[in-house]
Enzyme design. Structure first.
Site, short mmCIF file in Angstrom:
data_model
loop_
_atom_site.label_atom_id
_atom_site.label_comp_id
_atom_site.label_asym_id
_atom_site.label_seq_id
_atom_site.Cartn_x
_atom_site.Cartn_y
_atom_site.Cartn_z
N ARG A 172 0.70 -1.26 -0.06
CA ARG A 172 -0.10 -0.17 -0.02
C ARG A 172 0.98 1.24 0.19
O ARG A 172 0.52 2.16 0.57
CB ARG A 172 -1.01 0.01 1.08
CG ARG A 172 -1.78 -1.22 1.33
CD ARG A 172 -2.83 -1.32 0.08
NE ARG A 172 -3.84 -2.27 0.15
CZ ARG A 172 -3.53 -3.30 -0.61
NH1 ARG A 172 -2.31 -3.72 -1.11
NH2 ARG A 172 -4.32 -4.61 -0.34
N SER A 221 -10.97 0.48 3.89
CA SER A 221 -10.15 -0.03 4.68
C SER A 221 -9.34 1.20 5.63
O SER A 221 -8.60 1.93 4.84
CB SER A 221 -9.09 -0.64 4.23
OG SER A 221 -9.79 -2.21 3.74
N GLU A 296 -4.00 3.40 6.68
CA GLU A 296 -3.97 3.19 5.31
C GLU A 296 -4.82 4.52 4.45
O GLU A 296 -4.44 4.73 3.57
CB GLU A 296 -4.82 1.73 4.68
CG GLU A 296 -4.78 1.43 3.37
CD GLU A 296 -5.52 0.09 3.12
OE1 GLU A 296 -5.99 -0.01 2.11
OE2 GLU A 296 -5.10 -0.82 3.68
#
EC number: 1.3.1.98
Length: 315
Positions: A172, A221, A296
C-alpha cells in the site's frame, strides 16, 4: 488557509474555495483553496510548470480512501475528469488507462477484451491515479502484479514515464513524490474467457457487498494489515474487534458493525471526529495487543481552526 496564490492561465477549470466534502466518500471535511480540473495533460503540465514552486499540490481521485480535515486543503487540489478516463487497448493483453479511469471501468474493459488478471480492480473504489500511487490491492492481488509503467506529471510540470521497478512498491505504498500526478498507466493481464472473467468479477462484487459497509459514508479500509510476524497472523479487523471497538462511536463517527476495519459517517460526522475515532482505535489496539496499526486512509489538510482563530481569506 495559506496566503493568496498567483495562478497561471489554464484551459481547464479553476474554482476558489471549492468544498471537498461532496467529492469524498466520507462526505466530510473542508474546502480546497483552489480546485483545478485540467482540460488535458498538456494543460496540467503548463499549469504546474508556471505555478509558484512553494504552492502545495495534491491530486484527488474519487476520494474513497481519504479524510479531508475540517480546516481544508491549502494550495491546489488537482482533480482529473473525463479527459483522463479513457481506456485503450494496446494489444491482446495490454491496456493504457487514464489516471481518472475507475477500477470498474478498467476491469470491465479488460473483460470485454478477454483480458484476465485485472478482475480485482473491480473491488478497488478509486481511480487509476489513486491505486497506482497506493499500490492498491484486494483478493490476493496488487497493482504491482499487473502494472507495466505509468506516466506522471511532476510538480515541476515535467512529464515522465516510470517503469514498474522505479515506483518502489511496498504494501500500500509507492515511492512517488506526494505532488506527482499519475495521468495514465499501462496494465498487462493474460488471455481469458470473458464469461469466466465476468463470473470472477461477480464473485468479488458479491463478497464485498456481503462483508463491507459499501452503502455507508465510509473511506474503505482504515488501517493496513500489519506484518504477520508482528500480529501473529491477525488482520487489522481482527485486532480492532478483539480490542472491543466494534460499533465504537465518537460523535457522528462509528467503527462499522459489519467490518471493523471500516469507519463510517453515520450522518453529520466531522472529519475531526472520524480521525479522532481512528486514533482511539489505534490506542486501544496498542494497549490490548501491543500492535501499532498504521493508517491506510490518507489524511490531508489542516485541522479545524480553534474558536477565535483568524483565517486568511481565499483569493
Amino acid at each position: 488557509m495559506s496566503e493568496a496564490i498567483v495562478l497561471p492561465a489554464v484551459r481547464g477549470k479553476l474554482t476558489a474555495g471549492a468544498p471537498l466534502a461532496p467529492l469524498v466518500w466520507f462526505k466530510s471535511g473542508g474546502s480546497a483553496q483552489w480546485l483545478f480540473e485540467p482540460k488535458d495533460a498538456d494543460d496540467l503540465c503548463a499549469f504546474l510548470r508556471d505555478l509558484g514552486p512553494a504552492v502545495p499540490v495534491m491530486a484527488l481521485g474519487l476520494g474513497s480512501n481519504l479524510i479531508v480535515r475540517d480546516g481544508g486543503v491549502p494550495g491546489v487540489v488537482v482533480r482529473l475528469g473525463k479527459a483522463f478516463a479513457r481506456v485503450d487497448l494496446l494489444d491482446g493483453v495490454t491496456m493504457r488507462c487514464g489516471g481518472g479511469a475507475s477500477g470498474i471501468l478498467v476491469s470491465s474493459t479488460a473483460r470485454d477484451a478477454g483480458i484476465a488478471g485485472l478482475e480485482f480492480l473491480r473491488s478497488i473504489p478509486g481511480t487509476v491515479g489513486g491505486f497506482v500511487r497506493m499500490n492498491g490491492g484486494a483478493y490476493g492481488r496488487e497493482v504491482k502484479d499487473v502494472l507495466v509503467e505509468c506516466e506522471v506529471v511532476l510538480r515541476s510540470g515535467e512529464r515522465r514515464v516510470l517503469a514498474l521497478a522505479e515506483l518502489g512498491y511496498t504494501y500500500r505504498h509507492s515511492a512517488l513524490p506526494e505532488s506527482a500526478v499519475v495521468v495514465s498507466a499501462v496494465f498487462r493481464g493474460q488471455p481469458g474467457d470473458p464469461a469466466a472473467i465476468q463470473a470472477e468479477m461477480e464473485r468479488i462484487s458479491e463478497s464485498r457487498e456481503a462483508s463491507q459497509p459499501l452503502r455507508s459514508k465510509t473511506g474503505g479500509s482504515t488501517f493496513k494489515n500489519p506484518p504477520p510476524e508482528i500480529s501473529g497472523g491477525q488482520k487489522a479487523w481482527e485486532l480492532v474487534d478483539r480490542a472491543g471497538c466494534r460499533g465504537l462511536q465518537l460523535g457522528g463517527a462509528q467503527v462499522s458493525e459489519k467490518h471493523t476495519n471500516f469507519l463510517i459517517n453515520t450522518g453529520e460526522a466531522t472529519s475531526t471526529e472520524i480521525e479522532a475515532l481512528g486514533e482511539e482505535v489505534r490506542r486501544r489496539v496498542k494497549t490490548g495487543s501491543g500492535v501499532e496499526l498504521e493508517w491506510e486512509i490518507q489524511r490531508v489538510g489542516l485541522p479545524a481552526p480553534a474558536p477565535g482563530d483568524k483565517r486568511v481569506e481565499i483569493k
